[in-house]
Design an enzyme around this catalytic site. Structure first.
Site, PDB file in Angstrom:
ATOM      1  N   HIS A 281       0.850  -1.194   0.000  1.00  0.00           N
ATOM      2  CA  HIS A 281       0.000   0.000   0.000  1.00  0.00           C
ATOM      3  C   HIS A 281       0.885   1.244   0.000  1.00  0.00           C
ATOM      4  O   HIS A 281       2.026   1.208   0.443  1.00  0.00           O
ATOM      5  CB  HIS A 281      -0.913   0.022   1.218  1.00  0.00           C
ATOM      6  CG  HIS A 281      -1.920  -1.086   1.245  1.00  0.00           C
ATOM      7  ND1 HIS A 281      -2.901  -1.223   0.287  1.00  0.00           N
ATOM      8  CD2 HIS A 281      -2.094  -2.127   2.104  1.00  0.00           C
ATOM      9  CE1 HIS A 281      -3.646  -2.283   0.559  1.00  0.00           C
ATOM     10  NE2 HIS A 281      -3.170  -2.859   1.654  1.00  0.00           N
TER      11      HIS A 281
ATOM     12  N   ARG B  84       6.903  -5.116   3.337  1.00  0.00           N
ATOM     13  CA  ARG B  84       5.674  -5.837   3.014  1.00  0.00           C
ATOM     14  C   ARG B  84       5.464  -5.732   1.514  1.00  0.00           C
ATOM     15  O   ARG B  84       5.328  -4.642   0.978  1.00  0.00           O
ATOM     16  CB  ARG B  84       4.456  -5.281   3.761  1.00  0.00           C
ATOM     17  CG  ARG B  84       3.187  -6.078   3.428  1.00  0.00           C
ATOM     18  CD  ARG B  84       2.037  -5.776   4.346  1.00  0.00           C
ATOM     19  NE  ARG B  84       1.530  -4.418   4.174  1.00  0.00           N
ATOM     20  CZ  ARG B  84       0.431  -3.948   4.789  1.00  0.00           C
ATOM     21  NH1 ARG B  84      -0.230  -4.739   5.631  1.00  0.00           N
ATOM     22  NH2 ARG B  84       0.033  -2.717   4.593  1.00  0.00           N
TER      23      ARG B  84
END
Length: 245
Positions: free
Chosen positions: A35, A60
């Site tokens: 994100h 991530r």
């Protein structure tokens, strides 16, 4: 006060922000390529800017892409979080991407010099340093947790409460103290302990992160992100200004 390490998600492509978060007292950084605005090139740059002494220099990723994971690890990432893992096969794919043989299938190539100094075998040292972390954030993931945690080479379980709430049909939010999301956190924590894995949860409020730590449920927590912290302080600052006019 808790001695449980606290991490922050960094979603803005800036080495400056990551360095300032560590200087402010965070124990580690999760470079969020899933994100936010960080791509793999910026992700590699941020990882390179983090001191090698920082154990939680994690990324991530958006998906289990062994090529991209290899590049981030070669840049110096010490852990990779794979989001929304729901099967043992996905966990095995993550381990294969993160670990050198015989545990995994990571390619050995040129990278940062002396990245894994301190051991007779570079690959063995790397396999002990680099953490393969699966993020469980769906009901299928919770239901398959025993199979997932049984995968050899896996190091840690990380819970995303927002998406887990959505998967349960609830309004997404963080910091659950009751209900199915919290029940899942407790159950997953216990399962992780039985499998010898570390366990962490993404949190919003420091009080909630302390609650998890005080109850012995977590080995680390992630407390907010650069964007949420910036938004909160900006909202407080401008609202204070508006009230004084």
């Amino acid at each position: 006060m808790s001695d449980v390490p606290v991490l922050i998600h960094v979603a803005v492509p800036s080495t400056l922000i990551a360095e300032h978060m560590l200087n402010a007292g965070y124990d580690g950084v999760v470079v969020d390529v899933q994100h936010g605005e960080i791509g793999y090139e910026a992700g590699c740059s941020i990882v390179r800017a983090l001191p090698r002494s920082v154990e939680y220099s994690w990324v991530r990723v958006a998906g289990i892409d062994s090529g991209m994971i290899c590049r981030l690890l070669d840049a110096g990432a010490r852990g990779v979080i794979a989001p929304a893992v729901e099967t043992a096969d996905e966990a095995r794919a993550l381990v294969r991407a993160c670990k050198y043989p015989p545990i995994g299938g990571r390619s050995l190539g040129p990278g940062r010099p002396n990245l894994y100094a301190g051991g007779e075998s570079v690959t063995q040292t790397a396999n002990s340093i680099v953490k393969a972390v699966v993020q469980i954030e769906t009901v299928p993931g919770v239901e398959a947790a025993e199979d997932i945690m049984s995968v050899p080479g896996l190091d840690s379980i990380y819970v995303g409460p927002n998406d887990l709430a959505l998967s349960y049909g609830l309004t997404p939010r963080l910091d659950w103290e009751s209900g199915p999301v919290f029940d899942a956190i407790v159950a997953l924590s216990q399962q992780a302990r039985r499998h010898g894995l570390t366990f962490g949860v993404f949190c919003s409020a420091p009080e909630y992160a302390l609650l998890l730590a005080d109850r012995g449920l977590v080995d680390y927590v992630a407390l907010g992100s650069d964007v949420t912290l910036l938004t909160k302080i900006a909202a407080t600052t401008i609202s204070t200004y508006r009230r004084k006019k």
